[in-house]
Design a protein around this motif. Structure first.
Motif, PDB file in Angstrom:
ATOM      1  N   GLY A  69       0.804  -1.215   0.000  1.00  0.00           N
ATOM      2  CA  GLY A  69       0.000   0.000   0.000  1.00  0.00           C
ATOM      3  C   GLY A  69       0.825   1.246   0.000  1.00  0.00           C
ATOM      4  O   GLY A  69       1.091   1.843  -1.033  1.00  0.00           O
ATOM      5  N   PHE A  70       1.280   1.664   1.137  1.00  0.00           N
ATOM      6  CA  PHE A  70       2.028   2.909   1.290  1.00  0.00           C
ATOM      7  C   PHE A  70       3.466   2.533   1.657  1.00  0.00           C
ATOM      8  O   PHE A  70       3.720   2.059   2.756  1.00  0.00           O
ATOM      9  CB  PHE A  70       1.426   3.768   2.386  1.00  0.00           C
ATOM     10  CG  PHE A  70      -0.034   4.057   2.176  1.00  0.00           C
ATOM     11  CD1 PHE A  70      -0.445   5.219   1.541  1.00  0.00           C
ATOM     12  CD2 PHE A  70      -1.000   3.173   2.613  1.00  0.00           C
ATOM     13  CE1 PHE A  70      -1.778   5.485   1.358  1.00  0.00           C
ATOM     14  CE2 PHE A  70      -2.336   3.443   2.434  1.00  0.00           C
ATOM     15  CZ  PHE A  70      -2.736   4.598   1.795  1.00  0.00           C
ATOM     16  N   PHE A 124      -8.782   0.279  -5.721  1.00  0.00           N
ATOM     17  CA  PHE A 124      -8.587   0.846  -4.389  1.00  0.00           C
ATOM     18  C   PHE A 124      -9.900   1.365  -3.811  1.00  0.00           C
ATOM     19  O   PHE A 124     -10.089   1.358  -2.597  1.00  0.00           O
ATOM     20  CB  PHE A 124      -7.529   1.943  -4.431  1.00  0.00           C
ATOM     21  CG  PHE A 124      -6.133   1.392  -4.555  1.00  0.00           C
ATOM     22  CD1 PHE A 124      -5.652   0.500  -3.616  1.00  0.00           C
ATOM     23  CD2 PHE A 124      -5.320   1.743  -5.610  1.00  0.00           C
ATOM     24  CE1 PHE A 124      -4.375  -0.031  -3.717  1.00  0.00           C
ATOM     25  CE2 PHE A 124      -4.038   1.227  -5.719  1.00  0.00           C
ATOM     26  CZ  PHE A 124      -3.560   0.323  -4.779  1.00  0.00           C
ATOM     27  N   HIS A 131     -10.932   7.753  -0.896  1.00  0.00           N
ATOM     28  CA  HIS A 131     -12.031   8.556  -0.417  1.00  0.00           C
ATOM     29  C   HIS A 131     -12.281   8.351   1.064  1.00  0.00           C
ATOM     30  O   HIS A 131     -12.390   9.275   1.819  1.00  0.00           O
ATOM     31  CB  HIS A 131     -13.329   8.232  -1.170  1.00  0.00           C
ATOM     32  CG  HIS A 131     -13.723   9.280  -2.151  1.00  0.00           C
ATOM     33  ND1 HIS A 131     -13.828  10.590  -1.807  1.00  0.00           N
ATOM     34  CD2 HIS A 131     -14.046   9.204  -3.455  1.00  0.00           C
ATOM     35  CE1 HIS A 131     -14.176  11.290  -2.866  1.00  0.00           C
ATOM     36  NE2 HIS A 131     -14.309  10.471  -3.883  1.00  0.00           N
ATOM     37  N   LEU A 132     -12.407   7.095   1.448  1.00  0.00           N
ATOM     38  CA  LEU A 132     -12.770   6.827   2.824  1.00  0.00           C
ATOM     39  C   LEU A 132     -11.559   6.937   3.737  1.00  0.00           C
ATOM     40  O   LEU A 132     -11.695   7.050   4.937  1.00  0.00           O
ATOM     41  CB  LEU A 132     -13.391   5.432   2.932  1.00  0.00           C
ATOM     42  CG  LEU A 132     -14.598   5.276   2.007  1.00  0.00           C
ATOM     43  CD1 LEU A 132     -15.075   3.845   1.986  1.00  0.00           C
ATOM     44  CD2 LEU A 132     -15.722   6.179   2.462  1.00  0.00           C
ATOM     45  N   GLY A 133     -10.386   6.904   3.167  1.00  0.00           N
ATOM     46  CA  GLY A 133      -9.200   7.162   3.935  1.00  0.00           C
ATOM     47  C   GLY A 133      -8.623   5.963   4.648  1.00  0.00           C
ATOM     48  O   GLY A 133      -7.489   5.988   5.076  1.00  0.00           O
ATOM     49  N   ARG A 134      -9.390   4.930   4.810  1.00  0.00           N
ATOM     50  CA  ARG A 134      -8.869   3.737   5.455  1.00  0.00           C
ATOM     51  C   ARG A 134      -9.728   2.555   5.018  1.00  0.00           C
ATOM     52  O   ARG A 134     -10.894   2.726   4.683  1.00  0.00           O
ATOM     53  CB  ARG A 134      -8.891   3.868   6.970  1.00  0.00           C
ATOM     54  CG  ARG A 134     -10.248   4.216   7.510  1.00  0.00           C
ATOM     55  CD  ARG A 134     -10.206   4.530   8.977  1.00  0.00           C
ATOM     56  NE  ARG A 134     -11.486   5.032   9.421  1.00  0.00           N
ATOM     57  CZ  ARG A 134     -11.722   5.465  10.647  1.00  0.00           C
ATOM     58  NH1 ARG A 134     -10.775   5.445  11.532  1.00  0.00           N
ATOM     59  NH2 ARG A 134     -12.913   5.915  10.981  1.00  0.00           N
ATOM     60  N   VAL A 144     -24.189   3.900  -8.174  1.00  0.00           N
ATOM     61  CA  VAL A 144     -25.017   4.261  -9.320  1.00  0.00           C
ATOM     62  C   VAL A 144     -24.130   5.049 -10.268  1.00  0.00           C
ATOM     63  O   VAL A 144     -23.580   6.082  -9.892  1.00  0.00           O
ATOM     64  CB  VAL A 144     -26.224   5.108  -8.896  1.00  0.00           C
ATOM     65  CG1 VAL A 144     -27.011   5.558 -10.115  1.00  0.00           C
ATOM     66  CG2 VAL A 144     -27.111   4.311  -7.955  1.00  0.00           C
TER      67      VAL A 144
ATOM     68  N   ASN B 112     -27.270  10.066  -4.479  1.00  0.00           N
ATOM     69  CA  ASN B 112     -25.986   9.874  -5.171  1.00  0.00           C
ATOM     70  C   ASN B 112     -25.206  11.162  -5.393  1.00  0.00           C
ATOM     71  O   ASN B 112     -24.364  11.242  -6.282  1.00  0.00           O
ATOM     72  CB  ASN B 112     -26.205   9.159  -6.507  1.00  0.00           C
ATOM     73  CG  ASN B 112     -26.925   7.857  -6.311  1.00  0.00           C
ATOM     74  OD1 ASN B 112     -26.521   7.046  -5.498  1.00  0.00           O
ATOM     75  ND2 ASN B 112     -28.028   7.688  -7.019  1.00  0.00           N
ATOM     76  N   ASP B 119     -16.764  15.905   0.445  1.00  0.00           N
ATOM     77  CA  ASP B 119     -16.336  15.088  -0.683  1.00  0.00           C
ATOM     78  C   ASP B 119     -16.625  13.603  -0.435  1.00  0.00           C
ATOM     79  O   ASP B 119     -16.120  13.019   0.534  1.00  0.00           O
ATOM     80  CB  ASP B 119     -14.834  15.309  -0.885  1.00  0.00           C
ATOM     81  CG  ASP B 119     -14.319  14.625  -2.121  1.00  0.00           C
ATOM     82  OD1 ASP B 119     -15.119  14.402  -3.039  1.00  0.00           O
ATOM     83  OD2 ASP B 119     -13.116  14.341  -2.164  1.00  0.00           O
ATOM     84  N   GLY B 120     -17.424  13.030  -1.310  1.00  0.00           N
ATOM     85  CA  GLY B 120     -17.660  11.591  -1.241  1.00  0.00           C
ATOM     86  C   GLY B 120     -18.465  11.150  -0.038  1.00  0.00           C
ATOM     87  O   GLY B 120     -18.378   9.990   0.361  1.00  0.00           O
ATOM     88  N   PRO B 169     -13.324   9.999   7.112  1.00  0.00           N
ATOM     89  CA  PRO B 169     -14.167   9.312   6.119  1.00  0.00           C
ATOM     90  C   PRO B 169     -15.614   9.777   6.162  1.00  0.00           C
ATOM     91  O   PRO B 169     -16.276   9.833   5.136  1.00  0.00           O
ATOM     92  CB  PRO B 169     -14.074   7.835   6.520  1.00  0.00           C
ATOM     93  CG  PRO B 169     -12.855   7.745   7.362  1.00  0.00           C
ATOM     94  CD  PRO B 169     -12.712   9.059   8.050  1.00  0.00           C
ATOM     95  N   PHE B 170     -16.117  10.084   7.352  1.00  0.00           N
ATOM     96  CA  PHE B 170     -17.508  10.520   7.439  1.00  0.00           C
ATOM     97  C   PHE B 170     -17.638  11.545   8.554  1.00  0.00           C
ATOM     98  O   PHE B 170     -16.713  11.754   9.347  1.00  0.00           O
ATOM     99  CB  PHE B 170     -18.464   9.338   7.670  1.00  0.00           C
ATOM    100  CG  PHE B 170     -17.911   8.264   8.560  1.00  0.00           C
ATOM    101  CD1 PHE B 170     -17.884   8.417   9.921  1.00  0.00           C
ATOM    102  CD2 PHE B 170     -17.415   7.085   8.008  1.00  0.00           C
ATOM    103  CE1 PHE B 170     -17.374   7.433  10.730  1.00  0.00           C
ATOM    104  CE2 PHE B 170     -16.902   6.076   8.814  1.00  0.00           C
ATOM    105  CZ  PHE B 170     -16.881   6.253  10.188  1.00  0.00           C
ATOM    106  N   LEU B 280       0.493   3.595  -3.249  1.00  0.00           N
ATOM    107  CA  LEU B 280      -0.191   4.860  -3.058  1.00  0.00           C
ATOM    108  C   LEU B 280       0.819   5.902  -2.587  1.00  0.00           C
ATOM    109  O   LEU B 280       1.804   5.575  -1.938  1.00  0.00           O
ATOM    110  CB  LEU B 280      -1.311   4.686  -2.031  1.00  0.00           C
ATOM    111  CG  LEU B 280      -2.400   3.722  -2.491  1.00  0.00           C
ATOM    112  CD1 LEU B 280      -3.386   3.453  -1.376  1.00  0.00           C
ATOM    113  CD2 LEU B 280      -3.131   4.268  -3.698  1.00  0.00           C
ATOM    114  N   ILE B 282       2.846   8.629  -0.627  1.00  0.00           N
ATOM    115  CA  ILE B 282       3.046   8.900   0.790  1.00  0.00           C
ATOM    116  C   ILE B 282       3.582  10.319   0.941  1.00  0.00           C
ATOM    117  O   ILE B 282       4.092  10.918  -0.005  1.00  0.00           O
ATOM    118  CB  ILE B 282       4.011   7.901   1.440  1.00  0.00           C
ATOM    119  CG1 ILE B 282       5.406   7.984   0.822  1.00  0.00           C
ATOM    120  CG2 ILE B 282       3.476   6.494   1.334  1.00  0.00           C
ATOM    121  CD1 ILE B 282       6.418   7.128   1.533  1.00  0.00           C
TER     122      ILE B 282
END
Lengths: 163, 313
Positions: A69-70, A124, A131-134, A144, B112, B119-120, B169-170, B280, B282
């Motif tokens: 990964g990193f 990914f 996006h979700l970071g983890r 959709v 959606n 974002d996202g 993330p949220f 990815l 770093i």
């Protein structure tokens, strides 16, 4: 997998070579299967020195092994179902030579080169590191597709199936 | 607000919110028998109001009701108090609502589409914020969740502090508290952290603004400012502002600069099995040994400890 008549490296050989190349790497962390997308048909051509075969493929499997990964860290298995889609241009740099009987030996001989174009962004995202970071399970996430025009053919993730 | 060049932000809006709810609380801190202060009435008013917001029905398809939402609490600071259109910014960017021509909010969720600027992320940020305000006010007043709001002095009156932190993330609201003494009414503190998703505005990889043309803005990230409020290597954590009133501050300690290590081209031809997933990117410090301490400017989400604190409207 060679053409028995003229012992030339043929499209079927290229398909088999890509399957070995893809499964040999992705199979280290995805438990699944490889399929060739036949929709692009017989896609071969020659340059001055090489013969090229285009193979569109898909590898679908469960994320069961660590992925680099990193740096030197690894993305731990998420058990998510992941579809990897790609296009590999198989370049036979010795098109005038007879193909070896054993494909594995042929591929390790170095005369065959792979140009791989893979949708890593989608990989990914399916694993959950974008996006979700983890990493996180995807059970509740549904996709959709955006409107990208009428000519777009449905992709593997256009269905609303629950994975 | 909302263009955070750092990962943690206070900024004018949250300073004003704190001032609204904490105004005069130092009198309770100083003299434990003091029970009333201007912010207390606002806390009780906000708590009662936000409990009603939380109790409102919420529809999966229609979302939140348009009227009497979080932003309609009558004692919120006005746009004039903050200096810009804070009400519409929060409605649009935080809660994901659309502003109609008549100024009303279309609160129905867009399937959606991300919520507001996050974002996202799709979520009911207004409902989270309302719950966070209810919980944090209850904790600050020493009330169990759902307890009636006392007509007299509450069991305690702890100061409330707010931050927001990206990128998560949220969306989450963290209500944290610390009691310094059980024997005193105001010897404690509630710290609320809104942990938010990212919003596609750049975070600076260097905490100290680089301002070659002296326009007070960083040359790369315009929201990173050095306009007199920014301090490099601050030394004194002052307890009071220039008028002698209690104040606060934030410092960030990090590397002077960071660099992103790019991924390599995965389409480069290679031999059989000589490939793998892309690494990815770093982030690494430019200088492993160089660590700086910075007091961010208020316009960058920091707190200017050397200027008077904000006055509640």
């Amino acid at each position: 997998m060679k053409n028995d008549d003229d012992r030339q490296f043929a499209l079927a050989t290229a398909h088999a070579a890509v399957e070995l190349d893809v499964a040999g790497v992705l199979g280290a962390f995805l438990k699944g299967s490889f399929t060739v997308d036949e929709s692009i048909g017989e896609s071969t051509w020659r340059s001055e020195t090489s013969q090229f075969f285009a193979v569109r493929w898909r590898f679908e499997g469960k994320h069961v092994g660590p992925i680099p990964g990193f740096g030197h860290t690894f993305i731990a298995p998420t058990e998510n179902m992941v579809t990897v889609s790609g296009l590999t241009l198989v370049e036979n740099t010795a098109p005038d030579d007879a193909a070896l009987d054993d494909l594995e030996t042929l591929l390790r001989s170095g005369t065959v080169v792979f140009h791989r174009f893979i949708d890593w962004l989608a990989v990914f995202a399916q694993i959950g590191v974008l996006h979700l970071g983890r990493p996180m399970p995807l059970a509740d996430i549904r996709f959709v597709p955006p409107n990208r025009g009428m000519s777009r053919r449905p992709g593997y993730n256009d269905q609303q199936d629950d994975r | 607000m909302g263009k955070m060049p750092y990962h943690l932000e206070k900024g004018h809006y949250l300073l004003l919110l704190e001032a609204t709810l904490n105004e005069g609380i130092e009198a309770v801190v100083d003299v434990d028998t003091t029970t009333d202060f201007p912010g207390l009435a606002r806390r009780c008013s906000m708590l009662a109001y936000m409990r009603d917001v939380v109790d409102r029905p919420c529809s999966l398809s229609g979302g939140e009701i348009e009227d009497n939402g979080v932003l309609d609490w009558p004692e919120f600071m006005s746009d004039a108090d903050v200096g810009f259109g804070i009400r519409e910014i929060i409605a649009e960017d935080w809660f994901g609502y659309r502003i109609r021509h008549d100024g009303s909010f279309d609160t129905s969720p867009h399937p959606n589409k991300p919520t507001g600027m996050w974002d996202g992320y799709q979520g009911n940020v207004e409902r989270i914020v309302a719950n966070v305000l209810v919980r944090s006010l209850e904790v600050s007043l020493g009330l169990d969740h759902g307890d009636p709001i006392p007509s007299g002095p509450p069991p305690r009156s702890w100061p409330l502090y707010f931050f927001f932190k990206c990128q998560q993330p949220f969306f989450e609201g963290w209500v944290t508290w610390q009691c310094h003494s059980v024997n005193r009414r105001a010897a404690g503190q509630v710290t609320v952290i809104f942990a938010t998703p990212g919003h596609n505005h750049p975070v600076s990889d260097h905490p100290i603004p680089i301002d070659a043309n002296h326009d007070h803005k960083d040359d790369q990230v315009s929201t990173l400012r050095n306009d007199g409020e920014f301090l490099e290597d601050p030394t004194e954590a002052k307890a009071d502002d220039p008028t002698g009133k209690p104040h606060q501050g934030v410092w960030v300690v990090t590397h002077r600069d960071h660099k992103k290590l790019n991924v390599f081209d995965t389409s480069v031809p290679s031999a059989y099995l000589e490939w793998g997933p892309p690494l990815l990117p770093i982030i690494a410090p430019e200088n492993f040994c160089d660590v700086v301490t910075v007091q961010p400017a208020a316009l960058s989400g920091g707190i200017d400890a050397l200027k008077p604190g904000y006055v509640a409207p």
